[in-house]
Design an enzyme around this catalytic site. Structure first.
Site, short mmCIF file in Angstrom:
data_model
loop_
_atom_site.label_atom_id
_atom_site.label_comp_id
_atom_site.label_asym_id
_atom_site.label_seq_id
_atom_site.Cartn_x
_atom_site.Cartn_y
_atom_site.Cartn_z
N CYS A 153 0.83 -1.20 0.00
CA CYS A 153 0.00 0.00 0.00
C CYS A 153 0.86 1.25 0.00
CB CYS A 153 -0.86 0.02 1.25
SG CYS A 153 -1.75 -1.51 1.52
N TRP A 184 -3.04 -2.44 -1.52
CA TRP A 184 -2.70 -3.80 -2.00
C TRP A 184 -3.42 -4.71 -1.03
CZ3 TRP A 184 0.03 -6.87 -5.39
CH2 TRP A 184 0.51 -8.10 -4.92
N LYS A 229 17.56 -19.17 -11.07
CA LYS A 229 17.79 -17.74 -10.86
C LYS A 229 18.94 -17.25 -11.72
CE LYS A 229 15.15 -16.68 -9.34
NZ LYS A 229 13.83 -16.96 -8.88
N ARG A 256 4.68 0.38 -6.78
CA ARG A 256 4.65 -0.58 -5.67
C ARG A 256 3.53 -1.61 -5.84
NH1 ARG A 256 7.15 0.86 -1.11
NH2 ARG A 256 5.55 -0.06 0.20
N ASN A 309 -1.12 1.39 6.35
CA ASN A 309 -0.34 0.29 5.76
C ASN A 309 0.03 -0.65 6.87
OD1 ASN A 309 -0.41 1.74 3.43
ND2 ASN A 309 1.79 2.15 3.31
N GLY A 310 0.06 -1.95 6.59
CA GLY A 310 0.43 -2.92 7.62
C GLY A 310 -0.73 -3.84 7.92
N HIS A 328 26.78 -40.29 -13.16
CA HIS A 328 26.00 -41.06 -14.14
C HIS A 328 25.98 -40.33 -15.49
CE1 HIS A 328 24.91 -43.99 -11.14
NE2 HIS A 328 24.64 -42.97 -10.32
N LYS A 372 6.26 -11.42 -15.79
CA LYS A 372 6.02 -11.60 -14.36
C LYS A 372 4.84 -12.52 -14.13
CE LYS A 372 6.95 -10.97 -10.11
NZ LYS A 372 8.07 -11.79 -9.65
N GLU A 427 16.59 -24.10 -7.64
CA GLU A 427 16.16 -22.71 -7.62
C GLU A 427 17.35 -21.78 -7.91
OE1 GLU A 427 13.70 -21.06 -7.97
OE2 GLU A 427 14.06 -19.08 -7.09
N GLU A 433 18.00 -17.26 -15.52
CA GLU A 433 17.00 -16.32 -16.03
C GLU A 433 17.47 -14.88 -16.04
OE1 GLU A 433 13.31 -16.35 -13.82
OE2 GLU A 433 14.36 -16.50 -11.91
C1 F6R Z 1 11.23 -17.23 -11.68
C2 F6R Z 1 9.81 -16.92 -11.71
C3 F6R Z 1 8.89 -17.86 -12.41
C4 F6R Z 1 7.59 -17.99 -11.64
C5 F6R Z 1 6.58 -18.84 -12.42
C6 F6R Z 1 5.31 -19.05 -11.65
O1 F6R Z 1 11.96 -16.27 -11.00
O2 F6R Z 1 9.38 -15.92 -11.19
O3 F6R Z 1 9.49 -19.10 -12.59
O4 F6R Z 1 7.88 -18.58 -10.40
O5 F6R Z 1 6.29 -18.21 -13.65
O6 F6R Z 1 4.69 -17.85 -11.37
P1 F6R Z 1 3.60 -17.75 -10.24
O7 F6R Z 1 4.27 -18.06 -8.94
O8 F6R Z 1 3.10 -16.33 -10.31
O9 F6R Z 1 2.53 -18.75 -10.56
#
Ligand code: F6R
Length: 608
Positions: A2, A74, A485, A27, A100-101, A504, A603, A481, A488
């Site tokens: 928020c 939010w 990271k 935000r 906020n909070g 293997h 995203k 993971e 990507e």
């Molecule tokens: C990697 C990343 C993606 C998401 C994936 C699922 O950093 O952000 O791999 O994790 O697209 O997205 P959500 O969690 O929004 O379903």
């Protein structure tokens, strides 16, 4: 998260509030609202959606006044809609509040206020603040706010305004930022600096427990005991863009550093005073949980990796078989589902098409579905039977960081909650785990403070086009993971391998000086990991080990070491992933990549 803006001075407040709120749009928010003191009454306009929707709504009204407050929301408590948008007012519309909070004890306060005759209009936790002010008000808004904050538990950055006192705004802060911008004959309030920069760079930054009485010509700040504080004026040097990122170079780095708070917020009010777990939002009965034969976790990308950690955790704590599936596979493999299978879907955005399809399939087949998501009002949250929110706040960088760690926290909490219901975990063990969970934010903080230890390894890594992440057990899940990271955002090709699998076939790819990141945080697997590290060292790889405090051996075998604070090994993924996030971030920066918007990634993936 928020956004808060307040203005008191000689200019028309409305354009200043809108301008300030627009600077906080980055935000993330789902609704917005303003309240102004217009002559002798308070005028309030709120709208779900973007600021433009609010402006269109205001268009028809006459918002004239030189004191006002504005908010972008939010959603946390209650879906995004006009009624739940801030500001919130009391029964008489004489007091308005933006906040906020999270007010943790809002439910009991709400019930008490209702029994006193107060009528509520929204589903929010914030509305109790307005009614509490009405309840306590005896002619001094500041004193009423002080009594309110004595009564509430949780976090708040709040601003209150009253028709009875047209010359002041009262602010209070605990665990949620508030800044006061100083002008000539006018003053400004904001949750974040970008909202102020057009008007002033002279600021007071409120600390936790402080309360500010803001008029046109003065700002009086008091500590928790009501004693005035002589506060230093902070001059802000940042430009607007840097301010949006809180001074960090990228949103990703900011979000990595927000993890202690995000974890704390996600744990907040979910651990009882006696150390047990209370997930009100999970409605499964003890009988239903005892009849469960299987758990299936479904997600994509980073959220899928959180599910892999979840598998180890659930199986270890509940002794119940767990399958983890990427949603795009799950939906087409005719999975075996039914009412004895609990399906946990994990999605930061709550809008991922494949995850949503998996959720619908599970429901169709009669499985109870629990969703873990970060976005209130998202499609996943609306369609799942039960929702557990990660309180990470909006994640703006495309690469997920704080969403992942808070997903892990929710999965630990869910496992413990189910374990209590199923009587599968003794209470003493639950207490031990919850005690350790509450230590994680400060442990993450400690790792973040050691970020410079990664510099040398990052410089080597960023020059390579290939790298390996190895680990066993939970460390393997984290390795996956870490490798995602790195790929990507830095575009360095990375492979995550279960360390025992290297021999293997893959060992052929380990060549002189190739960077290998070895995770070794699981004591029961140390010796096995040492053998695997020796295998890559024998081929002259350059090895960085992530180890846990207390392990004096692993470091002897490798070229560089990062030590994470000691915790229960089951919880180590929350800590061991942090250096991997930083490593990816710094490697991407060194390679000149667009960290927050990596190529070919979105995203929210709303297509198959
Ligand atoms: C990697 C990343 C993606 C998401 C994936 C699922 O950093 O952000 O791999 O994790 O697209 O997205 P959500 O969690 O929004 O379903």
């Amino acid at each position: 998260m928020c956004g808060i803006v307040g203005y008191i001075g000689g200019q028309q407040a409305y354009p200043i509030l809108i301008e300030g709120l627009s600077k906080l749009e980055y935000r993330g928010y789902d609704s917005a609202g303003v309240a102004l003191l217009c002559e002798d009454h308070l005028e309030m306009v709120k709208s779900v959606g973007r600021l433009r929707a609010l402006e269109e709504k205001v268009g028809a009204t006459d918002l004239v006044g030189t004191i006002g407050i504005g908010h972008t929301r939010w959603a946390t408590h209650g879906r995004p809609c006009d009624e739940n948008a801030h500001p919130h007012s009391d029964c008489t519309n004489e007091f308005v509040v933006i906040h906020n909070g999270i007010i943790e004890n809002y439910q009991s306060l709400r019930e008490w206020l209702q029994s006193e005759g107060h009528t509520f209009r929204s589903e929010t936790d914030t509305e109790v603040l307005a009614h509490l002010i009405e309840h306590f008000y005896e002619g001094d808004l500041k004193e009423a706010v002080r009594l309110v904050i004595d009564k509430v538990k949780g976090s708040y950055g709040m601003v209150a305004m009253s028709r009875y006192e047209p010359d002041r705004l009262i602010c209070a802060r605990k665990d949620s930022p508030l800044v006061i911008g100083l002008g000539e004959g006018e003053n400004f309030i904001a949750s974040d600096i970008p909202a102020l920069l057009k008007y002033t760079r002279q600021t007071f930054i409120l600390n936790d427990g402080e309360l500010a009485d803001v008029t046109r010509d003065s700002v009086i700040i008091e500590n928790g005991n009501g004693v005035p504080i002589d506060k230093e004026i902070i001059h802000i040097e940042w430009d607007v863009l840097a301010a949006e990122k809180d001074g960090y170079e990228h949103f990703m780095l900011k979000e990595i550093h927000e993890q202690p708070k995000a974890i704390r917020d996600t744990l907040r009010s979910r651990i009882t005073a006696d150390g047990l777990v209370n997930l009100d939002e999970v409605k499964l009965t003890a009988e239903q949980t005892k009849n469960l034969l299987k758990v299936v976790m479904v997600a994509c990308g980073t959220a899928y990796h959180a599910g892999l950690v979840g598998k180890y955790v659930f199986e270890k704590l509940l002794r119940l078989p767990v399958e983890v599936d990427v949603a795009s596979e799950f939906r087409y493999r005719d999975p075996l589902l039914g009412e004895d299978t609990l399906v946990v879907v994990i999605s930061q955005s709550g809008e991922t098409a494949d995850t949503l399809a998996a959720l619908r399939l599970a429901k169709e087949k009669g499985s109870p579905v629990v969703a873990v998501t970060n976005v209130v009002g998202s499609t996943v949250s609306r369609e799942a039977d039960q929702v557990i929110y990660t309180w990470a706040g909006p994640e703006i960088a495309v690469a997920s960081t704080k969403a992942y760690t808070t997903q892990l926290i929710v999965l630990y909490l869910l496992a413990l909650h189910l374990g209590q219901l199923m009587e599968a975990i003794p209470n003493e063990e639950v207490v031990l785990l919850t005690q350790e969970l509450t230590q994680l934010p400060s442990h993450v903080d400690q790792i973040l403070r050691q970020a410079n230890e990664l510099t040398e390894f990052t410089s080597r890594l960023s020059q390579w086009e290939d790298t390996f992440f190895i680990g066993r057990g939970l460390d393997y899940a984290v390795a996956l993971e870490g490798s995602l990271k790195l790929k990507e955002i830095s575009y360095i090709h990375a492979e995550a391998y279960a360390a025992g699998e290297l021999k293997h076939g893959t060992l052929a790819l380990i060549t002189e000086n190739i960077p290998v990141i070895a995770l070794a945080t699981q004591p029961q697997l140390y010796e096995k990991m040492w053998s695997n590290i020796k295998e890559v060292k024998a081929r002259d790889a350059y090895v960085l080990a992530i180890v846990m405090e207390g392990d004096r051996e692993t470091g002897k075998e490798v070229d560089a070491v990062i030590t994470i604070p000691a915790t229960i090994p089951l919880l180590s993924p929350v800590l061991s992933v942090i250096p991997l996030q930083l490593l990816s971030y710094y490697a991407a920066v060194q390679r000149g990549c667009d960290v927050d918007k990596p190529r070919n990634l979105a995203k929210s993936v709303t297509v198959e």
